[in-house]
Design an enzyme around this catalytic site. Structure first.
Site, PDB file in Angstrom:
ATOM      1  N   SER A 145       0.997  -1.200   0.102  1.00 59.80           N
ATOM      2  CA  SER A 145      -0.091   0.065  -0.007  1.00 59.80           C
ATOM      3  C   SER A 145       0.941   1.162  -0.058  1.00 59.80           C
ATOM      4  O   SER A 145       1.699   1.355  -0.885  1.00 59.80           O
ATOM      5  CB  SER A 145      -1.080  -0.010   1.199  1.00 59.80           C
ATOM      6  OG  SER A 145      -1.925   0.898   0.969  1.00 59.80           O
ATOM      7  N   ASP A 307      -8.778  -5.730  -5.024  1.00 61.75           N
ATOM      8  CA  ASP A 307      -8.345  -4.518  -4.445  1.00 61.75           C
ATOM      9  C   ASP A 307      -9.442  -3.363  -4.914  1.00 61.75           C
ATOM     10  O   ASP A 307      -9.566  -2.934  -6.034  1.00 61.75           O
ATOM     11  CB  ASP A 307      -6.965  -4.079  -4.774  1.00 61.75           C
ATOM     12  CG  ASP A 307      -6.423  -3.082  -3.879  1.00 61.75           C
ATOM     13  OD1 ASP A 307      -7.300  -2.273  -3.495  1.00 61.75           O
ATOM     14  OD2 ASP A 307      -5.158  -2.960  -3.615  1.00 61.75           O
ATOM     15  N   HIS A 340      -7.916  -5.406  -0.639  1.00 62.72           N
ATOM     16  CA  HIS A 340      -6.508  -4.387  -0.506  1.00 62.72           C
ATOM     17  C   HIS A 340      -5.635  -4.994   0.638  1.00 62.72           C
ATOM     18  O   HIS A 340      -4.091  -4.881   0.603  1.00 62.72           O
ATOM     19  CB  HIS A 340      -6.754  -2.997  -0.136  1.00 62.72           C
ATOM     20  CG  HIS A 340      -5.589  -2.217  -0.188  1.00 62.72           C
ATOM     21  ND1 HIS A 340      -4.861  -1.735  -1.307  1.00 62.72           N
ATOM     22  CD2 HIS A 340      -4.998  -1.395   0.863  1.00 62.72           C
ATOM     23  CE1 HIS A 340      -3.827  -1.000  -0.967  1.00 62.72           C
ATOM     24  NE2 HIS A 340      -3.921  -0.792   0.399  1.00 62.72           N
TER      25      HIS A 340
END
Length: 368
Positions: A145, A307, A340
């Site tokens: 991320s 995601d 995610h």
């Protein structure tokens, strides 16, 4: 060894990308393993938006870390082999200088007087820390991320001391939907009456909790929510439910928001989400070439097909761009109902661990 802190930029201030300066800068970090005599067995681990430097337990009764399954003797990041460093990011609120830190010029917290900063600035602070720790080379910079954005910047700015990059679930530039979600979250904080222009005493709990709830909707998937919550209700009601029916998904999100305000600073959230928005290594640099074109070291990119924050088409596009510019990139996709945040979930370790382990084991042999 638990959280340590080191004061940097005491003699010469930190020069930020926007031209502002700051001195000194305190950095919170944790280390695992031992730095080799040749000082070249370091792995730098980058946390995501609301993470901390506490990546793994240091002893049995220690608090769990956010990547325990990957760190330790014989694990993917083998601490008998590597010297792992994980810092709290610049601008954060868990040991490193940020908006809640005391401004030495005023004796009061910086709050919104803290200078704006970029992902590039975050890694500049990390580079200074590693130099202070005596690290001469980095085997790999690993992040997911926002951590993947930091890792990518390392490949561009400090390839001279970095041997490889592992980027999990992070594009080469924040997309419009991610920027939009970040705006909604910031507006929730800014519009909270308790925010008080950033000069709050207690947290603007309503706004920060709402921001966290929005974030959680992007970190997971509708598949997971449907499987876990359906339309089930809970016994207790809540004013927010606006009726006697209080759905489990509502209770879950409220819990996530309520616990988040106990550990994170609202101003840090504003600054860090904006740093994510501004991240774009596809933009031309001073030589009119995209910044990522400077990447010449092995680069592992892992996309998550489900995601909801950084969409898989952006990761695929990033892979194609890297290939076009002859970056030595390896690309894999992982499917997960956790979306995610899958790279942070224990159940999903078997999907990520072999990819990371294989990449590290196939790097050119160094003196580690």
């Amino acid at each position: 060894m638990t959280l340590q802190q080191k004061e940097l930029f005491q003699k010469s201030p930190l020069l930020l990308e926007n031209g502002e300066t700051l001195s000194p800068v305190l950095v919170g970090y944790e280390t695992y393993g031992t730095l080799s005599a040749s000082r070249d067995n370091c792995i730098l681990l980058e946390h995501a938006l609301t993470g901390t430097a506490h990546a793994a337990k240091h002893f049995e009764d220690d608090a769990p870390g956010w990547w325990d399954d990957y760190i330790g003797p014989g694990k993917t990041i083998d601490t008998d082999k590597y010297f792992l460093v994980c810092t709290n990011v610049f601008g954060g609120c868990s040991g490193t200088t940020g908006p809640s830190s005391i401004n030495p010029k005023t004796g009061e917290p910086f709050r919104l007087q803290f200078p704006g900063f970029s992902i590039k600035d975050i890694i500049k602070v990390q580079r200074e820390l590693l130099e202070q720790l005596g690290v001469t080379r980095i085997v790999s910079v690993i992040g997911g991320s926002m951590g993947g954005m930091q890792a990518t910047e390392w490949a561009i700015d400090y390839a001279d001391i970095t041997d490889s990059i592992i980027n999990i679930a992070s594009p080469l530039a924040a997309g419009p939907d991610a920027i939009g979600y970040n705006l909604i979250m910031r507006m929730a904080i800014l519009n909270d009456p308790d925010f008080n222009g950033g000069n709050y005493v207690g947290q603007p709990e309503g706004g920060l909790a709402t921001a966290r709830m929005v974030g959680m909707m992007t970190y997971r998937t509708s598949e997971l929510f449907s499987k876990r919550f359906e339309r089930f209700t809970v016994a207790e009601s809540s004013p927010a439910a606006f009726s006697k029916e209080h759905f489990q998904i509502e209770s879950y999100l409220q819990y996530q928001g309520d616990t988040f305000v106990e550990r994170f600073d609202a101003n840090s959230y504003l600054y860090l989400t904006k740093a994510i928005d501004l991240f774009d290594v596809t933009a031309p640099a001073k030589d009119d070439l995209p910044a990522f074109s400077k990447i010449k070291i092995p680069y592992l990119l892992i996309g998550i097909t489900t995601d909801q924050l950084f969409r898989i088409h952006d990761l695929r596009r990033g892979y194609e761009l890297l290939k076009e510019w002859d970056v030595p990139v390896t690309y894999h996709e992982v499917a997960s109902e956790y979306g995610h945040d899958a790279f942070l979930v224990e159940k999903e370790v078997p999907k990520f661990e072999p990819l990371i382990r294989s990449f590290l084991s196939n790097l050119p042999v160094k003196s580690i």
